[in-house]
Motif scaffolding. Sequence first.
Motif, short mmCIF file in Angstrom:
data_model
loop_
_atom_site.label_atom_id
_atom_site.label_comp_id
_atom_site.label_asym_id
_atom_site.label_seq_id
_atom_site.Cartn_x
_atom_site.Cartn_y
_atom_site.Cartn_z
N CYS A 32 38.93 43.25 34.87
CA CYS A 32 40.30 43.39 35.31
C CYS A 32 40.69 43.75 35.31
O CYS A 32 41.66 44.40 36.42
CB CYS A 32 40.37 41.80 35.47
SG CYS A 32 38.47 40.65 36.60
N ASP A 33 41.42 43.76 34.25
CA ASP A 33 42.62 44.52 33.49
C ASP A 33 42.17 45.77 34.01
O ASP A 33 44.13 46.54 34.47
CB ASP A 33 43.61 43.35 33.10
CG ASP A 33 43.49 42.09 32.41
OD1 ASP A 33 43.32 41.74 33.73
OD2 ASP A 33 43.50 41.58 31.22
N GLY A 63 40.08 47.07 37.09
CA GLY A 63 40.15 46.98 38.14
C GLY A 63 39.34 45.88 39.00
O GLY A 63 39.86 45.54 40.56
N ARG A 90 37.46 42.33 39.97
CA ARG A 90 37.99 40.84 40.56
C ARG A 90 36.27 39.59 40.35
O ARG A 90 36.02 39.77 40.60
CB ARG A 90 38.19 40.82 42.00
CG ARG A 90 37.78 40.75 43.21
CD ARG A 90 38.26 40.53 44.45
NE ARG A 90 37.39 41.46 45.06
CZ ARG A 90 36.27 40.49 45.97
NH1 ARG A 90 36.53 38.67 45.70
NH2 ARG A 90 35.69 40.90 47.00
N GLY A 140 33.57 44.83 42.38
CA GLY A 140 35.12 45.97 42.07
C GLY A 140 34.20 46.91 43.16
O GLY A 140 33.12 47.03 42.51
N HIS A 141 35.02 47.93 43.44
CA HIS A 141 34.66 49.52 43.51
C HIS A 141 32.47 49.61 43.97
O HIS A 141 32.12 50.17 43.47
CB HIS A 141 34.58 49.89 42.79
CG HIS A 141 35.40 49.88 41.54
ND1 HIS A 141 37.13 50.17 42.13
CD2 HIS A 141 35.64 49.98 40.42
CE1 HIS A 141 37.87 49.49 41.35
NE2 HIS A 141 37.46 49.76 40.26
N CYS A 173 37.21 58.57 39.49
CA CYS A 173 38.79 57.93 39.60
C CYS A 173 39.76 59.11 40.55
O CYS A 173 39.97 60.04 39.75
CB CYS A 173 39.49 57.57 38.87
SG CYS A 173 39.50 58.32 37.36
N LYS A 230 45.56 57.61 35.10
CA LYS A 230 44.23 57.28 34.32
C LYS A 230 44.41 56.69 32.70
O LYS A 230 43.98 56.29 31.67
CB LYS A 230 43.26 56.61 35.19
CG LYS A 230 42.75 56.28 35.68
CD LYS A 230 43.22 54.75 36.47
CE LYS A 230 42.44 54.28 38.12
NZ LYS A 230 43.16 54.98 38.43
N ILE A 242 38.87 54.27 41.70
CA ILE A 242 39.63 53.22 41.21
C ILE A 242 40.99 54.04 40.68
O ILE A 242 40.80 54.56 41.07
CB ILE A 242 38.69 52.84 39.88
CG1 ILE A 242 38.84 53.81 39.22
CG2 ILE A 242 37.16 52.59 40.16
CD1 ILE A 242 38.04 53.13 37.21
#
Length: 234
Positions: A85-86, A89, A91, A114-115, A155, A161, A234
């Motif tokens: 999550c951190d 990204g 959830r 996610g994604h 990404c 990143k 992402i």
Amino acid sequence: MSAISMHQNSASPSRESVDEEISTLRSRLEYLELLVAKQDGRAGVRGNPNSGSIDAAPSSLLIKAEFNHLARECIDAEVTADFYCDILGFRRIPRPDFEDEENGKPVSGAWLHGHGLNLHLIQTNNVPFRITLLGERVKHFYANWPSVDHFAFVCKDFEEKEEMLRARKVQCKRFGGEDSKAGITQLMLLDPDGNVVELSDCAPPVGEVHCSREGKCKEKKDNENLRRDELIYI
């Protein structure tokens, strides 16, 4: 009793059963064609594998639905959930209250999304073994990556990143570049359980072997409803 005698002793088959049997035979033939293609070094590709065009691979005899989720056994499912999550990204999404079918005890974990990917994290019931396995996996991956088990995300803002990961002391290593065979810059990193995740700045379109720098990292409007053949960002 042979298959022939069984048919001789049975009533005439219905149209539906005949159609179903024909469909099954076709699927088996497609599977055999796939095996032959693999032996010829062209699995999943009809015709010349270097021609730039690709046809649909034969349908599987087992899988009749879309990919649903990836599951990971975790030393500490909460720590791993926080990582995804951190850092990446994801959830959290609702998860059923699972119970062990053998002893009725709760099975803890977390479901993430996610994604375009559902990631199911499962709390291990053998932490000492998983810690030992973690050490072995890390040694193996460090000695052999990027050619190791992993899953990957494309990404945008790749350099940013990478700086963020290093600032958070996430173990990672850079590979490839625009001059590499595929034209991809890769960043391989480890999650808390020793699973390898790849971040890259682009990916070749389906059926091609090299990145197009002009078309890399075009952001999609609705990232949660991408078609299966589109890139994930992402």
